[in-house]
Motif scaffolding. Structure first.
Motif, short mmCIF file in Angstrom:
data_model
loop_
_atom_site.label_atom_id
_atom_site.label_comp_id
_atom_site.label_asym_id
_atom_site.label_seq_id
_atom_site.Cartn_x
_atom_site.Cartn_y
_atom_site.Cartn_z
N HIS A 422 26.41 13.73 9.10
CA HIS A 422 25.23 12.92 8.77
C HIS A 422 24.09 13.25 9.73
O HIS A 422 22.94 13.46 9.32
N ASN A 425 23.12 17.18 9.05
CA ASN A 425 22.75 17.70 7.72
C ASN A 425 22.25 16.65 6.74
O ASN A 425 21.87 17.00 5.63
N GLY A 426 22.33 15.37 7.09
CA GLY A 426 21.79 14.36 6.21
C GLY A 426 22.81 13.60 5.40
O GLY A 426 24.02 13.80 5.51
N ASN A 427 22.30 12.72 4.53
CA ASN A 427 23.16 11.77 3.83
C ASN A 427 24.06 12.42 2.80
O ASN A 427 25.19 11.96 2.58
N ASP A 428 23.60 13.49 2.15
CA ASP A 428 24.46 14.15 1.17
C ASP A 428 25.72 14.70 1.82
O ASP A 428 26.82 14.60 1.25
N HIS A 675 23.42 20.70 -3.27
CA HIS A 675 24.36 20.53 -2.17
C HIS A 675 25.57 21.44 -2.34
O HIS A 675 26.23 21.46 -3.38
#
Length: 970
Positions: A422, A425-428, A675
């Motif tokens: 998270h 690289n973020g929420n995905d 993604h």
């Protein structure tokens, strides 16, 4: 953490038909047992199932089928490891476990030990400083497996006595001590080639000796109370031959390093209290890379030099280079400084998985990266590195008082891996990780369900399953959602500071959270940590345009199972509705107070465009059905859902739809989905369907996919097609892949796909990838996959190739690879005749009983013996294997025995059944012959009567004229 080298199995019985076969093939099944009514059970492998139920064959088979599910860790997912056929928490050997009784509690351990790597020997003295826990204490029991030259003495008691039974040293002092009195105990001993715990290098691996203890393996070379409730400070005096100029590493701080005469003496001091399973030494010829300092604390990485793989400082930097950033991330997350004086990490081939030894973390050689493997595997390697780092706080600073509370370390460390994704690289990426966690958790709960906190087990190692790692991580994630992110992590920080340098139980964690937040959490912990199971949901949607229009979303819990002890859960599940283009509403369905169903009705003038259940992945649940949604909504979600969860839901529903439009949309999404993880999932689903219309898209993606992490999933999907274009593509990838130095895992996947064709023309190709070190690179995936592909050929020529690569004296291949080769032999001879199977059995039996064979090889041999039990009796060999195995492997070997017994019973039953059937057939044949003779006599008599009626002569003088209808006897 102990990384996964273990497989679990489950038996389920269901009707089998051609329609269900393809589904079975894609559920990571390795073997099927056919139970034909009135016949003997037959164990078949999935590739054989493909042959039996190919479209050209009969569409049905009058039998039931017992499916053996196998889930394995990434790097071993293609090995056929069948280990356990029973729930390890309910079988007859599972009993409640508690902390040991400690009249005298150890507080310090001083080790003065000499190591001889060539003779595989360690000897010296362990000095325990112990404190009397209560008045009258005078006994101490130390775990010590298979020691020699044991002597016990004490400066506090000249007449101290001891007994030793090969497992435990029981020490008795002459007089009892007063409470709080401090005593010293000296234990002199020697250990040669220990079964476990201390691992010496083998030819080809380099020159080293390293320790690996979790869960209770320190006892195989150290006389200790081998349980996490005992934490001591430790001093190390490590003596090695000066001529070998070895690096000697241990927990804590380096005190001195001196050479005297022919001995090099290295001294380390661990001032922080540490349990035996976190104690570590690593001694050998190592290369070293420095990772700088963090708050003045050294960071460094090590790997063997002179081994099979010529690792470089650059490889170490590629593998562990993010460590400093990870430490900063962790300190910011838990608001607590790194508690150790240094942070060293090392990797070598003898250990299995990764282990969070305090300040000196160990890794399996599989985790080592080079330029060729980085893009493909760095993501998984980073996950493990941050997992082990998280243990510096969860498990090392705060130690679980007993193994049943191990979720307090493993579930936390697993959640931290997701948090790292998270952060980077973020929420995905976070949601993708949670999705994978839930998948592997659900796979295990098909086999058995247990509470996360559970005292009843056979071996402490049994609790280190998916319940503990991914399932427990999800429950901590839900607790974070319940409390709120900031409050949760601040409360966790309070817990870490409050319990530093203590051993803890689950209720200690709960009480600290309650104290910090003011929340009452008993019901949450009772439901999610002390109870079994997880929510299984069915959803339905409808829209009624009359009376202004309203939409309805319903949920139903379906997991209730009184036999398993699984009940209903109190949960609140969000769902999101796209009411107009880009306009979303979120609502919640609360299933509380034992409610199995819930519904939410909303007034909408227009039909919604999308409906997504749990769009932020806040609740652990398995959504098995979503009726009424319609394909149009899923198609829109596939391309327009704003969260990974929404697009993931669409992939599942479109796969289940199976329509031409759905297949086409998934094929397009394989190129367009943003993604990488969801592209992996799309490829997996296309492979499961294996519809020829989507094969061109998969083949194109195999050569054009920009992210190396996705390519193995695509190639796995291509390998599911039995079509010449798929075969041609795989062969092209293998040949070009080697020339272009593609990552190891992708080439290995393509080799396994080719192996499924079972074409002997690929024998030389597979053999070259197994035996040519140049083609291996610095990875293990290629030779392992080549071995599996050879096993899939099911030809004796392939078996001979496998056999020549297994010899314990053949050090060209790493032990883990030879373990895979042994399992491939079991697969290769599945359909050979009795003579060939017996030859294979005898070959594997020798390995099983060979103490010189590495542990991965002996374990593989045990599993194969159980499979081939119809070709010989494995009882004695398995007994010998148990003698060569550590305590935590006993349950695994018992499972081998159970499987072998079933196979032997099947063989005996088959013999009896065949004898009975033969006698029955003889009787039926005799009766049939009598009836046929009788019928022939009647026909002859009728012919004679007919001719007489027509005025003819009797053709045969001995014919007996009989009128029609009269009885005939012979």
């Amino acid at each position: 953490m102990r990384n996964w080298k273990r497989a679990q199995t489950v038996e389920r019985v269901f009707p089998l038909s051609a329609d269900s076969v393809r589904t079975l093939q894609h559920r990571r099944l390795s073997h099927l047992t056919f139970n034909v009514p009135g016949k003997t059970s037959h164990l078949l492998s999935i590739p054989r199932l493909t042959c039996i139920f190919s479209p050209q064959c009969s569409p049905t088979m009058p039998c039931t089928c017992t499916a053996i599910d196998v889930f394995q860790e990434d790097q071993l997912e293609n090995e056929c490891q069948l280990i356990s056929m029973q729930d390890p928490f309910t079988d007859s050997h599972a009993t409640p476990h508690y902390q040991p009784r400690l009249p005298l509690r150890p507080t310090h351990l001083a080790l003065d030990l000499s190591f001889d790597i060539r003779s595989r020997t360690v000897k010296g003295r362990a000095t325990h400083t112990v404190t009397a826990q209560w008045p009258g204490a005078r006994t101490l029991s130390l775990n010590a497996e298979d020691f020699t030259q044991v002597k016990v003495s004490s400066p506090n008691d000249d007449h101290v006595t001891h007994t030793y039974n090969g497992h435990v040293i029981d020490i008795v002092f002459t007089l009892p001590f007063s409470k709080g009195q401090v005593i010293e105990i000296h234990v002199d001993y020697c250990v040669t080639d220990p079964i476990d715990g201390l691992l010496f290098s083998r030819k080809g691996d380099g020159h080293f000796v390293v320790s690996d203890h979790e869960t209770e393996r320190a006892r195989y070379w150290l006389p200790v109370v081998d349980h996490p409730v005992v934490r001591t400070t430790i001093s190390f005096t490590l003596r090695t031959p000066a001529a070998e100029d070895l690096t000697a590493l241990a927990n804590g701080e380096l005190v001195s390093e001196e050479t005297s005469d022919s001995v090099k003496v290295t001294t380390w001091e661990m001032k922080q209290i540490t349990p035996s399973y976190l104690l570590c030494v690593a001694i050998g010829k190592f290369i070293r890379a420095d990772g700088g300092k963090h708050s003045g604390k050294k960071i460094a990485y090590f790997a063997p030099s002179g081994g099979r793989h010529a690792y470089t400082v650059g490889d170490l930097a590629l593998t562990f280079g993010q460590t400093k950033e990870m430490i900063e991330f962790m300190e910011g997350k838990v608001h607590c400084k790194l508690p150790w004086p240094k942070y060293y990490q090392w990797a070598c081939g003898e250990v299995g998985g990764a282990m969070e030894n305090s300040s000196l973390v160990s890794y399996d050689e599989w985790y080592m990266l080079d330029e060729r493997s980085t893009n493909e595997r760095a993501h998984r390697v980073s996950s493990t590195i941050v997992h082990e780092l998280a243990h510096s706080w969860f498990g090392d600073l705060v130690v679980c008082a007993d193994f049943c509370h191990s979720f307090l370390k493993e579930s936390f460390a697993t959640l931290i891996s997701a948090e790292w994704y998270h952060y980077k690289n973020g929420n995905d990426d976070f949601q993708y990780t949670l999705a994978r966690y839930s998948e592997v958790s659900f796979a295990e709960t098909l086999e058995y369900v247990r509470p996360i906190v559970n005292r009843k087990y056979e071996s402490s190692w049994d609790v280190f399953d998916r319940h503990l790692y991914t399932n427990g991580a999800w429950r901590l994630h839900m607790l974070r959602v319940k409390l709120g992110d900031e409050i949760f992590w601040n409360a966790v920080s309070f817990y870490l500071h409050n319990r530093s340098w203590q051993t803890v139980e689950t209720d200690d964690f709960r009480k600290d959270l309650e104290k910090f937040t003011g929340e009452q959490l008993c019901s949450y912990f009772e439901q999610w940590f002390y109870s079994k199971g997880h929510p299984v949901l069915e959803a339905s949607y409808s829209y009624d345009s009359s009376k202004g229009g309203h939409a309805s979303v319903s949920l139903k819990q379906t997991q209730m199972d009184d036999k398993k002890g699984v009940g209903l859960f109190d949960i609140s599940v969000e769902f999101a509705v796209e009411v107009n283009s880009g306009g979303w509403e979120s609502h919640t369905i609360a299933l509380q107070s034992g409610a199995a169903t819930g519904q939410f009705i909303m007034r909408l003038h227009n039909k919604p465009l999308q409906v997504v259940i749990d769009p932020q992945k806040k609740v652990l649940h398995n959504l098995t059905k979503f009726s009424g949604l319609g394909e149009d909504m899923s198609l829109r979600s596939l391309t327009n859902a704003p969260t990974f969860a929404g697009r993931h839901q669409a992939v599942k529903l479109l796969h289940e739809s199976g329509s031409k439009r759905a297949r086409s949309a998934l094929a397009e999404a394989l190129k367009d989905e943003k993604h990488w993880g969801l592209r992996c999932i799309i490829a997996e689903n296309l492979g499961k369907a294996a519809h020829l219309s989507t094969l061109p898209a998969l083949i194109d993606a195999a050569f054009s996919e920009p992210d190396a992490r996705v390519v193995p999933a695509i190639l796995t999907a291509v390998g599911e097609y039995r079509h010449t274009s798929a075969e041609t593509a795989l062969l092209k990838f293998v040949k070009e892949g080697h020339e272009m130095m593609r990552p190891y895992g992708a080439i290995g996947t393509a080799l396994r796909g080719l192996g499924k064709t079972r074409k002997l023309e690929y024998l030389d190709l597979f053999t070259s990838f197994l035996e040519d070190p140049v083609k291996h690179g610095k990875g293990f995936e290629i030779p392992q996959s080549a071995a599996i592909a050879l096993g899939q050929l099911r030809d004796w020529k392939a078996t001979e190739v496998l056999m020549r690569n297994v010899d314990p004296q053949n050090f060209k291949l790493a032990p883990r690879v030879r373990g895979t080769v042994i399992r491939a032999i079991g697969q290769a001879v599945t359909w050979e005749g009795p003579a060939a199977r017996m030859k294979a059995f005898e070959f594997v039996e020798k390995i099983c009983r060979n103490s010189d064979a590495a542990k991965p090889m002996r374990d593989a041999a045990g599993s194969v013996l159980a499979i081939l039990a119809d070709a010989g009796s494995p009882s004695k060999a398995l007994e010998d294997l148990e003698k060569l195995s550590s305590n935590q492997d006993k349950s695994k070997i018992r499972s081998f025995r159970r499987r072998a017994k079933r196979a032997a019973n099947g063989r005996e039953g088959a013999s009896k059944a065949m004898s009975t059937q033969f006698e029955k057939l003889q009787s039926e044949l005799k009766e049939l012959k009598s009836k046929m003779d009788d019928m022939q006599f009647k026909m002859d008599a009728m012919k004679v009567n007919k001719e007489k009626a027509n005025g003819g002569d009797t053709p045969c003088s001995d014919a007996v004229p009989v009128s029609t209808g009269e009885s005939v006897s012979q």
